[in-house]
Design an enzyme around this catalytic site. Sequence first.
Site, mmCIF file in Angstrom:
data_model
loop_
_atom_site.group_PDB
_atom_site.id
_atom_site.type_symbol
_atom_site.label_atom_id
_atom_site.label_comp_id
_atom_site.label_asym_id
_atom_site.label_seq_id
_atom_site.Cartn_x
_atom_site.Cartn_y
_atom_site.Cartn_z
ATOM 1 N N GLY A 1 9.365 3.174 3.679
ATOM 2 C CA GLY A 1 7.680 3.425 3.637
ATOM 3 C C GLY A 1 6.598 2.290 4.179
ATOM 4 O O GLY A 1 7.067 1.802 5.201
ATOM 5 N N TYR B 1 1.676 3.631 -14.067
ATOM 6 C CA TYR B 1 1.508 3.160 -12.502
ATOM 7 C C TYR B 1 0.240 2.447 -12.221
ATOM 8 O O TYR B 1 0.274 1.302 -11.761
ATOM 9 C CB TYR B 1 1.631 4.501 -11.783
ATOM 10 C CG TYR B 1 1.517 4.265 -10.349
ATOM 11 C CD1 TYR B 1 2.593 3.479 -9.739
ATOM 12 C CD2 TYR B 1 0.285 4.366 -9.395
ATOM 13 C CE1 TYR B 1 2.426 3.135 -8.290
ATOM 14 C CE2 TYR B 1 0.254 4.075 -8.402
ATOM 15 C CZ TYR B 1 1.143 3.490 -7.485
ATOM 16 O OH TYR B 1 1.022 3.279 -6.373
ATOM 17 N N SER C 1 -1.307 -3.322 -4.087
ATOM 18 C CA SER C 1 -1.634 -2.674 -5.271
ATOM 19 C C SER C 1 -2.154 -1.302 -5.131
ATOM 20 O O SER C 1 -1.311 -0.800 -4.566
ATOM 21 C CB SER C 1 -3.156 -3.636 -5.992
ATOM 22 O OG SER C 1 -3.635 -3.063 -6.921
#
Length: 253
Positions: free
Chosen positions: A12, A149, A112
């Site tokens: 990713g 999350y 983040s």
Amino acid sequence: MRTYALTGGATGIGAAIKQRLREEGSQVIVVDIKDADIIADLSSKEGRQAAIAGIHRAASQGLDGLVTCAGLGSNATDHALVTQVNYFGTVELVEGTKDLLAAKRGAVVLISSNSAPMNQSPEFVESLCSSDEEKALSLATTLSGQEVYSGTKKAVARWMRSNAANYAAAGIRMNAVAPGYTQTPMTEQVANDPTYGPAIRDFLASIPVGFPGMPEDQAAATSFLLSEQARFICGSVLFVDGGHDAMFRPAQI
Ligand code: NAD
């Protein structure tokens, strides 16, 4: 040659950051649970210590930068694991390599998320920011995947901003990138999730620039923040999200 350490470089966004920095001629020491120079599980204290020791062995002269990209998504069912990897696997790696970063006046980029400002669980974020691991892990089991999350990502950004000035005094510039929807194995999993899938497709259609981000978009922003061109940028959270944050929170500045 510049030397960087990068967590989560196997797939990713991290893989795109690794590729970009290597194409720029830098050495990139990758820490990941798989396909990495240093194989380490950042969910455990021992794994984090092993990663820090491995980085010290591989970059004994110091680091030009550290990028913390390892993370688990909102669809992961083990919320304690998400908390451990996303928050403690981030801040402990920065703290544990501070000496190496100071040696070369390096830069830190924490990955983040643009979901961070939307977090609805201040108590969880507070427990993380005060390093109350026991409370954070216990609260995580009572919250939704999205709350956990976004809470970990908010706490990462807040930790960065709380520590940016004292790291700068040691010669280290810290910033964060807050990606919006970016096509990676993580988002593919969420998009295919029976619970989250339909909402994700609507969310995608609402991105102001009209297309989802690619890992290379996050790599470009990260490379810039690491570079000398960004020498006066310190303590910033850079939203790389096609305009979503501005659309959702136009008055927040
Ligand atoms: P990804 O799943 O492709 O990559 C995550 C990486 O973290 C993988 O290489 C994985 O092996 C590694 N990792 C997971 N658990 C680990 C552990 N216990 N120890 C060590 N490494 C571990 O996901 P991605 O979408 O590329 O996400 C990368 C970062 O970007 C994450 O921190 C994520 O939260 C953040 N992010 C992604 C998006 C997005 O839309 N893709 C949006 C906002 C933020």
